[in-house]
Design a protein around this motif. Structure first.
Motif: not given
Length: 727
Positions: A54-57, A63-67, A27-29, A72-74
């Motif tokens: 499905i619909n998981a946030g 992720q490789e470079y999380p924002q 999905n682009g990430y 994303d609460f990490r």
């Protein structure tokens, strides 16, 4: 091997001879898939692809470079503040580029290749459409090393200013089926290199330095390991940051058991303003995978850092045996005293004399003269050139100590330029060791230091420089920066240091530079790029050095570890240990002496001559062989390690007992790194005795060790194969 891209699946497979690293675009990430032992690449890799509910946030995506701010609460790896005050960005994949070899980083130290066939680089471009932020993720994988090197470049392609609040170098999200422990190096001044290991549980485990330097307290390195991992077995995932300033490394376990590990410049008190068109380059992180324990992880780092991080003439040359006058005289010396020590050194076979602190300005103690880099004619009537030339005539090279990043309030330089130190207007200027820190963000300050040192190097036959830094950064502000850029001071200081080191080392390539920061306070890969060895610790006690040198070797090669024999009682702990014991510990690094050679007894001189002859014979193997740690000083009364040649035909084994053991059992030392089918000749130390053992026997049963009934007992063995390596 190399980098395989399956564009339709959005899959990137980075492959070395023994390792795979895989991520895909979801999905682009960019989403992490796998890092570990090498996988055979097949046309269909769909079984590896990340499948999310499905619909998981984003909180469920590895992720490789999380924002920050989009679900994303990490911990994020980066955070940007926009001109309107909002802090939300969302990077999406827009393309990639493949590059043969490895590129250097502008203004930053980095590992390198000598031929483009050694490595391949993948650059993945991400964009936040709203702000115009572009992030380029760089992945370099070496063909024949289990090494991947990551960094990021953040660029403002929009039309408004952006302010980075966080810009780490790398992040890896490991799946929830891993039960990790973390191991890292901790300590303090004179207690560097302690190996800490503990389990990870839900929540954060953080190591960092807020001191403006990599620090004695924490080293910019950590490894995630499985519970069964030891020196010889189990998985280890190493992260080493090529940076010399404040850093952070955080392992965060979420509620699903997955572990996010991120590392980079410390985000505490960090900000960086990006005007339109400007970019910010993060330092690089060297990531090493080992499926054969911590020992193989260490050897991978050692080979890489020794040959593809260190540079210059001394990268591959054997390092000289030196004597340093610091603990012999401290500040109380004159030219004749120095020459008397050098004369004794020449008789003993020493190759380099190093004049430490106290030769400049009016430096009779550590409370004055830093910044006044001209010789003190009271102590040296003929100047540095006279002393250096007299020492050269004895057959020794000449070295000098400097502390070029510091300024004493009691100095001519400070009286002339009180604004040249790091400071905040109207605030107290904290002194440590009666000194302040020069503002290396300023070009005029760096030019002054360059000109001062160059004048000495051009007029005095200096072959070695010990570059010291004896305090952390406080009042981190610059009179040369505008208010909106004051939070950039700490990083700009490091960039200024690197710029100066590049100029000096390029101008004087014949000089062997050794880094020091009250010992190991800045023992990091960033400094090794400019200076191939480091003074490991101000603590020269041989018993303490067993731990310090053993721990430091977890990531750094022996060729980088400075180790000296000092006087007894030891000046740091007061312990009295035998000269043989001190010598055996110090010969397990870059060997030297730090004491008054004129005070040796005739018996001492015989011992020292033997040590020096021995080290000249073995230093090639010590400094460039593969290190195998056999017994840990952190786990018992004994320590042992060995150095093995590339072809496994030659080795050196060192063993140490700290305290005598009554009625001790028969002991065997299991060796490592040999060829199990070869026969080896074993010679104990300087003895004429010899034994023949098979490699399998030495590694599975061990070498019989007999200690005398006394404290501080040590010994060593030469190991040589009786026939060539089996094909």
């Amino acid at each position: 091997m190399g980098i395989i891209v399956q564009e339709q699946e959005g899959l990137f497979h980075l492959q070395s001879s023994g390792m795979s690293y895989i991520f895909q675009i979801v999905n682009g990430y960019p989403v992490h898939v796998y890092w570990g032992s090498r996988l055979i690449h097949r046309e269909s890799m769909t079984e590896l692809m990340v499948h999310t509910p499905i619909n998981a946030g984003l909180d469920r995506l590895p992720q490789e470079y999380p924002q920050y701010g989009s679900g994303d609460f990490r911990n994020p790896v980066y955070q940007v503040e926009l001109e309107d005050g909002t802090r939300i960005t969302e990077l999406k994949y827009i393309g990639y580029k493949l590059i043969k070899g490895k590129s250097s980083l502008t203004g930053l130290p980095a590992v390198y290749t000598e031929d483009e066939t050694e490595a391949d680089t993948l650059e993945v471009e991400l964009k936040d459409a709203y702000s115009g932020l572009i992030v380029v993720l760089s992945y370099c994988i070496y063909a024949d090393r289990n090494v991947i090197v990551r960094s990021a470049r953040l660029c403002n392609k929009g039309d408004k200013q952006l302010r980075l609040r966080r810009a780490l170098s790398a992040s890896v999200d490991f799946p929830g089926n891993r039960d990790f422990e973390i191991t890292y190096l901790s300590g303090a001044w004179a207690r560097e290199g302690n190996i800490t290991r503990k389990g990870l549980h839900q929540g954060e485990t953080r190591i960092d330095s807020k001191r403006g330097m990599s620090s004695h307290q924490m080293n910019p390195f950590a490894a995630l390991v499985t519970p069964e991992t030891n020196e010889y077995q189990g998985e280890a995932f190493g992260f080493s940051l090529v940076y010399s300033g404040g850093f952070e490394a955080v392992a965060e376990v979420d509620s699903f058991g997955s572990t996010r590990f991120s590392i980079g410049i410390n985000s505490f008190d960090f900000a960086w303003l990006l005007s339109p068109g400007e970019g910010f380059q993060t330092p690089e992180t060297v990531m090493v995978y080992s499926g054969q324990g911590l020992g193989e992880m260490s050897r991978t780092y050692h080979r890489l850092y020794r040959t593809r991080l260190c540079r210059g003439r001394y990268r591959d040359e054997e390092r000289p045996i030196l004597v340093n006058n610091w603990e012999a005289t401290y500040f109380d010396f004159n030219a004749e005293k120095l020459i008397s020590i050098a004369e004794e050194g020449a008789k003993l076979g020493i190759e380099l004399f190093v004049l430490d602190d106290g030769w400049f300005g009016k430096r009779d103690s550590d409370n004055s003269s830093l910044g006044d880099w001209y010789e003190d004619r009271r102590k040296l009537p003929g100047g540095l050139a006279d002393v250096a030339e007299r020492i050269n005539q004895l057959g020794l090279e000449f070295g000098l100590w400097f502390e070029p990043e510091m300024i004493s309030p009691d100095s001519e330089l400070y009286r002339k330029h009180p604004d040249w130190c790091l400071h905040v207007p109207e605030r107290r200027r904290s002194e440590a060791r009666w000194q302040l820190v020069l503002d290396y963000t300023r070009q005029d300050v760096r030019d002054y230091i360059y000109d001062s040192l160059s004048a000495i190097f051009s007029s005095v036959p200096v072959a070695y420089v010990k570059w010291d830094m004896n305090r952390c950064l406080t009042e981190i502000g610059s009179a040369d920066l505008p208010p909106e850029r004051q939070s950039e001071t700490a990083h700009r200081y490091v960039l200024g240091l690197y710029e100066l080191l590049e100029r000096i080392t390029a101008s004087f390539p014949h000089i062997l530079f050794e880094s020091c920061s009250s010992g190991g306070g800045r023992f990091d890969p960033g400094m090794l790029y400019y200076m191939p060895q480091t003074w490991t610790s101000d603590n020269t006690d041989a018993v303490e050095r067993l731990k310090i040198q053993y721990g430091t070797s977890l990531v750094y090669p022996v060729s980088a570890i400075g180790a000296h024999v000092s006087a007894v009682p030891n000046h740091q702990v007061g312990r009295i240990t035998p000269l043989d014991f001190r010598g055996d510990v110090a010969m397990s690094g870059n060997f030297g002496y730090e004491l008054d050679l004129t005070k040796f007894t005739e018996e001492d001189k015989v011992t020292v001559k033997r040590q020096i002859v021995t080290y000249k014979e073995i230093r090639g193997l010590v400094q460039s062989g593969d290190l195998y740690r056999l017994k840990s000083p952190f786990e018992g009364n004994e320590s042992a390690w060995m150095f093995v040649s590339d072809n496994k035909e030659e080795a050196l084994v060192y063993y140490f007992q700290v305290m005598a053991v009554p009625n001790a059992p028969r002991r065997f030392l299991r060796l490592a790194g040999l060829h199990q089918e070869l026969e080896y000749e074993i010679r104990p130390g300087h003895s004429d005795e010899q034994y023949i053992y098979g490699g399998d026997r030495l590694m599975q049963i061990g070498l019989p060790i007999v200690y005398e009934q006394k404290d501080y007992e040590s010994g060593w063995f030469r190991v040589r194969a009786l026939k060539p390596t089996i094909a």
